[in-house]
Design an enzyme around this catalytic site. Sequence first.
Site, mmCIF file in Angstrom:
data_model
loop_
_atom_site.group_PDB
_atom_site.id
_atom_site.type_symbol
_atom_site.label_atom_id
_atom_site.label_comp_id
_atom_site.label_asym_id
_atom_site.label_seq_id
_atom_site.Cartn_x
_atom_site.Cartn_y
_atom_site.Cartn_z
ATOM 1 N N GLY A 95 36.084 40.682 41.714
ATOM 2 C CA GLY A 95 36.185 39.787 40.566
ATOM 3 C C GLY A 95 35.247 38.608 40.716
ATOM 4 C CB SER A 96 35.152 35.458 38.867
ATOM 5 O OG SER A 96 36.460 34.984 39.123
ATOM 6 C CD GLU A 107 33.263 44.074 47.960
ATOM 7 O OE1 GLU A 107 32.036 43.831 47.877
ATOM 8 O OE2 GLU A 107 33.818 44.343 49.035
HETATM 9 N N1 LIG Z 1 30.812 42.447 43.475
HETATM 10 C C1 LIG Z 1 31.463 43.369 42.795
HETATM 11 O O1 LIG Z 1 31.672 44.484 43.262
HETATM 12 C C2 LIG Z 1 31.962 43.079 41.412
HETATM 13 C C3 LIG Z 1 32.238 44.158 40.590
HETATM 14 C C4 LIG Z 1 32.724 43.907 39.299
HETATM 15 C C5 LIG Z 1 32.917 42.623 38.857
HETATM 16 N N2 LIG Z 1 32.614 41.584 39.676
HETATM 17 C C6 LIG Z 1 32.748 40.223 39.174
HETATM 18 O O2 LIG Z 1 33.999 40.090 38.510
HETATM 19 C C7 LIG Z 1 33.912 39.148 37.463
HETATM 20 C C8 LIG Z 1 34.416 39.765 36.171
HETATM 21 O O3 LIG Z 1 35.701 40.275 36.335
HETATM 22 P P1 LIG Z 1 37.035 39.467 35.960
HETATM 23 O O4 LIG Z 1 36.730 38.498 34.871
HETATM 24 O O5 LIG Z 1 38.097 40.473 35.756
HETATM 25 O O6 LIG Z 1 37.279 38.652 37.291
HETATM 26 P P2 LIG Z 1 38.478 37.654 37.648
HETATM 27 O O7 LIG Z 1 38.095 36.983 38.899
HETATM 28 O O8 LIG Z 1 38.834 36.804 36.496
HETATM 29 O O9 LIG Z 1 39.735 38.621 37.899
HETATM 30 C C9 LIG Z 1 39.723 39.657 38.850
HETATM 31 C C10 LIG Z 1 41.153 39.964 39.283
HETATM 32 O O10 LIG Z 1 41.664 38.888 40.068
HETATM 33 C C11 LIG Z 1 42.878 38.417 39.511
HETATM 34 N N3 LIG Z 1 42.973 36.980 39.826
HETATM 35 C C12 LIG Z 1 42.443 35.950 39.155
HETATM 36 N N4 LIG Z 1 42.736 34.789 39.797
HETATM 37 C C13 LIG Z 1 43.444 35.120 40.898
HETATM 38 C C14 LIG Z 1 44.032 34.380 41.968
HETATM 39 N N5 LIG Z 1 43.943 33.047 42.035
HETATM 40 N N6 LIG Z 1 44.689 35.046 42.936
HETATM 41 C C15 LIG Z 1 44.777 36.396 42.894
HETATM 42 N N7 LIG Z 1 44.265 37.154 41.903
HETATM 43 C C16 LIG Z 1 43.594 36.519 40.913
HETATM 44 C C17 LIG Z 1 42.769 38.748 38.038
HETATM 45 O O11 LIG Z 1 44.033 38.749 37.418
HETATM 46 C C18 LIG Z 1 42.108 40.110 38.107
HETATM 47 O O12 LIG Z 1 43.032 41.108 38.416
HETATM 48 C C19 LIG Z 1 32.440 38.766 37.400
HETATM 49 O O13 LIG Z 1 32.262 37.576 38.104
HETATM 50 C C20 LIG Z 1 31.755 39.920 38.115
HETATM 51 O O14 LIG Z 1 30.501 39.594 38.645
HETATM 52 C C21 LIG Z 1 32.165 41.779 40.938
#
Ligand SMILES: NC(=O)c1ccc[n+]([C@@H]2O[C@H](COP(=O)([O-])OP(=O)(O)OC[C@H]3O[C@@H](n4cnc5c(N)ncnc54)[C@H](O)[C@@H]3O)[C@@H](O)[C@H]2O)c1
Length: 484
Positions: free
Chosen positions: A213-214, A236
């Site tokens: 995620g982010s 990641e």
């Molecule tokens: N490097 C990689 O492999 C990869 C792959 C895909 C996406 N991404 C990144 O992901 C982002 C887009 O995806 P998104 O908007 O779903 O990401 P996000 O970070 O908003 O959410 C990802 C997951 O984490 C959970 N989450 C959020 N805050 C949390 C916390 N404090 N504690 C635990 N869990 C939490 C969310 O509910 C979700 O399930 C972009 O930044 C993208 O670059 C990275």
Amino acid sequence: MNSSSEPTTSMAACFPGTDEIVWEGTAATAADVADAVANARSALAGWQTTAVEDRIAVAERFAALATDQQESIANQISRETGKPKWESTAEAKLVPAKVKLAVQAYCERSGSQQIDLPQGTGRVVYRGVGVMAVLGPFNFPAHLPNGHIVPALVAGNTVVFKPSEMTPGTGELLCQLWHKAGLPHGVLQVVQGDGAVGATLVSQAVDGVLFTGSYAAGCAIHRSLAGRPEVLLALEMGGNNPLVVHRAKDLDAAAYLCAVSAYATAGQRCTCARRLILIDDDDSNLLVDRLVRHCETLRVGLPDDDPVPFCGPLISAAAADRVLDAQASWLDAGARVLVAVCRDPRNAALLRPGLVDVTTMNDRIDEEVFGPLLQVIRVVDFDAAIGQANRTAYGLSASLLSDDPALFDRFRTLIRAGVVNWNQPTVGASGRLPFGGLGASGNHRPSGYFAADYCSDAAAMLESGSLSLPATTLPGIEVGGNTP
Ligand SMILES: NC(=O)c1ccc[n+]([C@@H]2O[C@H](COP(=O)([O-])OP(=O)(O)OC[C@H]3O[C@@H](n4cnc5c(N)ncnc54)[C@H](O)[C@@H]3O)[C@@H](O)[C@H]2O)c1
Ligand SMILES: O=CCC[C@H](NC(=O)CCC(=O)O)C(=O)O
């Protein structure tokens, strides 16, 4: 109310940019999350002691079911993310394909090794880490969590999976297929909810957290695990990925690869090119002209549109607003629009791609703008291009489009990224390679083929089949001293 009298919260996912509900359910309470982790803990010994061949057999049954259900998986992905059908189908195909790769990676990277030592037999044995929390993103709601779940289960871990709150139905569907495949109770469970539910999951007695995620959420997780060094953490995260084009003879090919790098999945890939770095010459102008044309002609639309679109909508109208706001702030800071990213009137989350020259902009911000908006940066020479490319705290993917091998030699040595490509787009990483980033993109635990590594602990075993005194005993300790 649930059994612990905590109020339950209903939850829904909508088709992007609309209020059409495509999934409805209940968010997990803190008690639900704790129960899921407790179940995963109870199931652990049974799964760890299941022969690896039997664990693989369950994974292969899951793969067969995922192949049969390819269309349902693709439909659910399109309903929740708005991806065009060709794209959600491509993602659905990666689900069973990952099983084959994960098994191959497990055997290759986690197979037990044996050596002869003076004391006896030395063995390296890889064993599952324990209970893993998997947190998935919305942009590849099946493929990316699957990239943690399959290797984790094959290696003998149990998993509690929280899909993105934007794509709960896809996560639920994957778990249903695992259960149909015969996965024992408690080995994989899904908990639904937003980041707060994710944070609750991380706070439980889990042995590992596998997150995609982010950067912001990854940091929050890292902070919340401070003082718990025993918890394995694989992060990641995002990127601000550079794409350098120089001495490329086929400008049509270069422009096509630039467009694919920047606008695939409507710019919602962690690997999408965000910064196109060009050495200021005639060819760079010809390339930009071609890219402008791509922006103007590239088809955006909804999953079932005919003719098929290249880009679907962003995940939400709010996500589209963030991209439009980024462009507006760049313009305020002196950037020059080549093609403005703009909203398509048919859907509030649907954007037409944009191209903005930020060369003369003041104080460029090193941020990941997660949408179809590419910055152009012009520099004087190739060394300056590499310098620009590395001007980011992130380090996920980078690509060079060039016919000059000497340039790539220099690029691959100096570029700071985990995925480094030559005459390939920044997107479309191979599942046969490690996949992860440096700096703010990760924490040195690449996923992809190397997910096998963080799914197992290597145990060192010194073994002697029979019990006997060593040939020489240590001073100061009597042999047979306790014999009456
Ligand atoms: N490097 C990689 O492999 C990869 C792959 C895909 C996406 N991404 C990144 O992901 C982002 C887009 O995806 P998104 O908007 O779903 O990401 P996000 O970070 O908003 O959410 C990802 C997951 O984490 C959970 N989450 C959020 N805050 C949390 C916390 N404090 N504690 C635990 N869990 C939490 C969310 O509910 C979700 O399930 C972009 O930044 C993208 O670059 C990275
Ligand atoms: O959004 C980020 C991932 C995009 C995708 N990466 C992979 O598929 C990694 C390979 C794997 O894990 O199997 C891409 O590079 O386009």
